[in-house]
Every structure is written in structure tokens, then in C-alpha cells.
Design a protein around this motif. Structure first.
Motif, short mmCIF file in Angstrom:
data_model
loop_
_atom_site.label_atom_id
_atom_site.label_comp_id
_atom_site.label_asym_id
_atom_site.label_seq_id
_atom_site.Cartn_x
_atom_site.Cartn_y
_atom_site.Cartn_z
N PRO A 181 -0.89 10.03 5.32
CA PRO A 181 -0.93 8.64 4.86
C PRO A 181 -2.32 8.28 4.35
O PRO A 181 -3.34 8.74 4.88
CB PRO A 181 -0.58 7.84 6.12
CG PRO A 181 0.06 8.83 7.04
CD PRO A 181 -0.56 10.15 6.72
N LEU A 182 -2.34 7.44 3.34
CA LEU A 182 -3.62 6.96 2.83
C LEU A 182 -4.19 5.94 3.81
O LEU A 182 -3.50 5.02 4.24
CB LEU A 182 -3.43 6.30 1.46
CG LEU A 182 -3.18 7.26 0.30
CD1 LEU A 182 -2.85 6.47 -0.93
CD2 LEU A 182 -4.38 8.15 0.06
N THR A 218 -7.25 3.04 4.96
CA THR A 218 -7.98 1.97 4.28
C THR A 218 -9.26 2.49 3.66
O THR A 218 -9.67 2.06 2.58
CB THR A 218 -8.31 0.85 5.28
OG1 THR A 218 -7.08 0.42 5.89
CG2 THR A 218 -8.97 -0.33 4.59
N SER A 219 -9.91 3.45 4.32
CA SER A 219 -11.17 3.96 3.80
C SER A 219 -10.99 4.68 2.48
O SER A 219 -11.89 4.73 1.65
CB SER A 219 -11.81 4.91 4.82
OG SER A 219 -10.95 6.02 5.07
N GLU A 220 -9.79 5.23 2.25
CA GLU A 220 -9.55 5.95 1.01
C GLU A 220 -9.48 5.00 -0.18
O GLU A 220 -9.65 5.39 -1.31
CB GLU A 220 -8.26 6.76 1.11
CG GLU A 220 -8.37 7.95 2.03
CD GLU A 220 -7.10 8.77 2.00
OE1 GLU A 220 -6.16 8.45 2.73
OE2 GLU A 220 -7.06 9.72 1.22
N PHE A 221 -9.20 3.73 0.10
CA PHE A 221 -9.13 2.76 -0.99
C PHE A 221 -10.51 2.28 -1.41
O PHE A 221 -10.68 1.68 -2.46
CB PHE A 221 -8.29 1.54 -0.58
CG PHE A 221 -6.86 1.87 -0.31
CD1 PHE A 221 -6.08 2.46 -1.28
CD2 PHE A 221 -6.28 1.60 0.91
CE1 PHE A 221 -4.76 2.78 -1.04
CE2 PHE A 221 -4.96 1.90 1.16
CZ PHE A 221 -4.20 2.49 0.18
N GLY A 222 -11.49 2.52 -0.56
CA GLY A 222 -12.83 2.02 -0.84
C GLY A 222 -13.03 0.65 -0.23
O GLY A 222 -12.09 -0.10 0.00
N ALA A 223 -14.27 0.31 0.02
CA ALA A 223 -14.56 -0.98 0.65
C ALA A 223 -14.19 -2.12 -0.26
O ALA A 223 -13.74 -3.17 0.17
CB ALA A 223 -16.05 -1.04 1.02
N LYS A 272 0.86 -1.18 0.00
CA LYS A 272 0.00 0.00 0.00
C LYS A 272 0.90 1.23 0.00
O LYS A 272 1.96 1.23 0.64
CB LYS A 272 -0.90 0.03 1.24
CG LYS A 272 -2.01 -1.02 1.23
CD LYS A 272 -2.90 -0.87 2.45
CE LYS A 272 -4.02 -1.91 2.43
NZ LYS A 272 -4.89 -1.78 3.62
N PRO A 273 0.51 2.27 -0.72
CA PRO A 273 1.33 3.48 -0.75
C PRO A 273 1.31 4.19 0.59
O PRO A 273 0.28 4.29 1.25
CB PRO A 273 0.67 4.35 -1.84
CG PRO A 273 -0.74 3.87 -1.89
CD PRO A 273 -0.70 2.39 -1.57
N ASP A 274 2.46 4.68 1.01
CA ASP A 274 2.56 5.43 2.27
C ASP A 274 2.01 6.84 2.13
O ASP A 274 1.46 7.40 3.06
CB ASP A 274 4.01 5.49 2.74
CG ASP A 274 4.54 4.13 3.13
OD1 ASP A 274 3.73 3.31 3.60
OD2 ASP A 274 5.74 3.89 2.95
#
Length: 309
Positions: free
Chosen positions: A108-109, A111-116, A96-98
Motif C-alpha cells: 500500500p502507498l 502518506t510519506s510516499e505522496f510527499g509532505a 487515495k490509491p490502495d
């Protein structure tokens, strides 16, 4: 649905197996051309000229040709097998990108930013491979032949039975470079014998050695011309800090975010250590201070960091 997916996967497997088999044949073809060339140049033409004592000038020319031929051959084979046996770079497990590189901020990104469901996400800032079911780093692409995502993938090359990507792209360029120099040298070295085939005079040698010399000249001339085209193309790609895939993708983008200028673009591939520019390896110092050489992070122009291709 399950049966259809199974058939599709099986077909892809057959396709990949066929390409890998073709690549193995290509490696044998390369080694075969090298063998024929070595026999024609060293054992048939310039080796005998060196030991025959026909004249000092002829001996010096033969010595110069043989020394240069062997030096280039060593570099060619070193670069070639470095491409073959070096993994081009794969995505680390659960990568995952930092940082959000598209926004160029320091948050930092999460988990919610990646979408469910990343596979169904419409978030344009996150690149996701549905085939590998994982996030993709910048400039990473999926190779259908290898069946995985490859870091900074340029293309899959059947000649080396491998993908050309972040970790072996320099080695591939050096392979093209030394192949062009070697085949050009052989073409010029065997040109007098080739011209003699069309003369009325008697040509020394057995039919077997004459045929080998003729084939070696034709093969090396063909390789020199074809490799020159590829070399020119990849020099232009390095100058713009793009890959073969990205060259097509960025046609819809007026400005390329990774174009840092020719000097820095060159360093992104070959490193900063000049002593390692012409050998298929990197210095430990370059690997430590240049993240781009590892294939996961790439510097870009600040004013274009929010740009997507």
C-alpha cells in the motif's frame, strides 16, 4: 495576489456559465430538430400514406418506416438524456490509491510516499490536481468548465451540458450511433420529397408542410454526415482503449499500457453482458465484476504497468 486570484476565478465562472448556457440552447436545438423531423416524417409524409389507403405496397412501406423511425427515436432520446443526466464520475472525497499501480506491487502507498506537500511533489508516480487540491486516479483529468476532476474524461460536450467520462461514455457512443441511424433513415425517407422540389410537377401539400419537409431533410442530412465523422473517430478510440484527451497525450508514448486488444477494449466500455450492449445501462453483474466501469481502476498490460503517459 488575492485580488488577481479573485478576478481570475470570476472570469472562469463567467466562461463556464456561458458554456452551460450554450449547452442549454443546444438541448433545445436537438429537441427542435426532433420536433421538425417528427412533423415532416410522421404527420406530413408517411402517416397520411399509411391511412390514406392509396395502395398495399405504399402502406407497408409507410408502416415499416414509421415503426423503425419510432424505435430509433426512442433509443436516441433514451441515450441522449442518459448522457445529460448521468454524472460522468468524480473523485471520491479524500481518495487515495490502495496500490501503487505504476509499480504494480502489492505494498500500500503510505502518506510519506505522496510527499509532505502533494501540490509541490515531484513524485512522478502520483498524479495530483492543484485546482481541486486532491490526488487524481488513473486516467482522470480536470474539466475547466465543470470545475472538477472527471474520471476518464473524454471531453466536455456542450450538446449535453455535461462532461463525457467513465460513467456516461457508453451512453454518449450509443447516442451517436442511434443519431446516425435515425438521421440516415430520415434522409432516405424524405429524399423523394426533396427531389420533387426540383421537378416541374405539382407538389402536394401546403407551403408550411413543404418548408418543414425541406428543412427536415437538410437538417438530418447535415447531422448524419457530421455524426458519422464523430462516430468513426470514437470507434477508433474505443478500439485502442483511449479517450480524446489521451489520444493526444499518448503521441509521445510508443506503447499504450491500457490497450488490451480490441475485444477487451470494447468490453471496458460496453461491459460483458451482450444484452446491455445496445442500451444505455449496465447489468448488475458487469458493475460488480468490472471495476473499470466505475472509473477508478483499469487493467493494463503487465509489461507496461510502469509506463507513464
Amino acid at each position: 495576489m488575492y485580488r488577481s486570484g479573485t478576478v481570475m476565478a470570476w472570469n472562469v465562472f463567467r466562461f463556464c456559465t456561458a458554456l452551460r448556457g450554450l449547452g442549454s440552447i443546444m438541448i433545445l436545438l436537438v429537441l427542435g430538430v426532433v420536433g421538425v423531423t417528427y412533423y415532416a416524417v410522421v404527420l406530413t409524409s408517411y402517416g397520411p400514406s399509411l391511412v390514406s389507403g392509396s395502395g398495399i405496397l405504399d402502406a407497408l412501406i409507410a408502416l415499416a418506416v414509421l415503426v423503425l423511425f419510432h424505435c430509433l427515436l426512442v433509443m436516441l432520446l433514451w441515450s441522449y438524456f442518459s448522457v445529460v443526466f448521468t454524472d460522468p464520475g468524480s473523485v471520491p472525497p479524500n481518495w487515495k490509491p490502495d496500490l501503487d499501480e505504476e509499480r504494480s506491487d502489492t505494498d500500500p502507498l503510505t502518506t510519506s510516499e505522496f510527499g509532505a506537500s502533494p501540490a509541490d511533489s515531484t513524485n512522478p508516480r502520483v498524479r495530483f490536481c492543484k485546482k481541486c487540491n486532491q490526488l487524481k486516479p488513473p486516467r482522470c483529468h480536470h474539466c475547466s468548465v465543470c470545475g472538477r476532476c472527471v474520471l476518464k474524461m473524454d471531453h466536455h460536450c456542450v450538446w449535453v451540458v455535461n462532461c463525457v467520462g467513465a460513467l456516461n461514455y457508453k451512453y454518449f457512443l450509443l447516442f451517436l450511433f442511434y443519431t446516425f441511424l435515425e438521421t440516415t433513415l430520415v434522409t432516405l425517407a424524405l429524399l423523394p420529397q426533396f427531389i420533387a422540389f426540383f421537378s416541374d410537377g405539382e407538389i402536394p401539400g401546403t407551403p408550411g408542410t413543404l418548408a418543414t419537409t425541406f428543412l427536415a431533410f437538410v437538417f438530418n442530412l447535415a447531422f448524419a454526415l457530421s455524426v458519422l465523422g464523430f462516430l468513426i473517430m470514437h470507434i477508433s478510440l474505443v478500439a485502442g482503449n483511449t479517450t480524446t484527451i489521451e489520444a493526444y497525450e499518448k503521441k509521445t508514448t510508443p506503447k499504450w499500457r491500457y490497450d488490451l486488444g480490441r475485444k477487451r477494449n470494447f468490453e471496458q466500455v460496453f461491459g460483458l453482458d451482450k444484452q446491455h450492449w445496445f442500451i444505455p445501462s449496465y447489468s448488475e453483474e458487469d458493475l460488480r465484476r468490472m471495476p473499470a466501469l466505475h472509473g477508478l481502476e483499469y487493467p493494463s498490460k503487465p509489461e507496461l504497468e510502469s509506463q507513464e503517459f
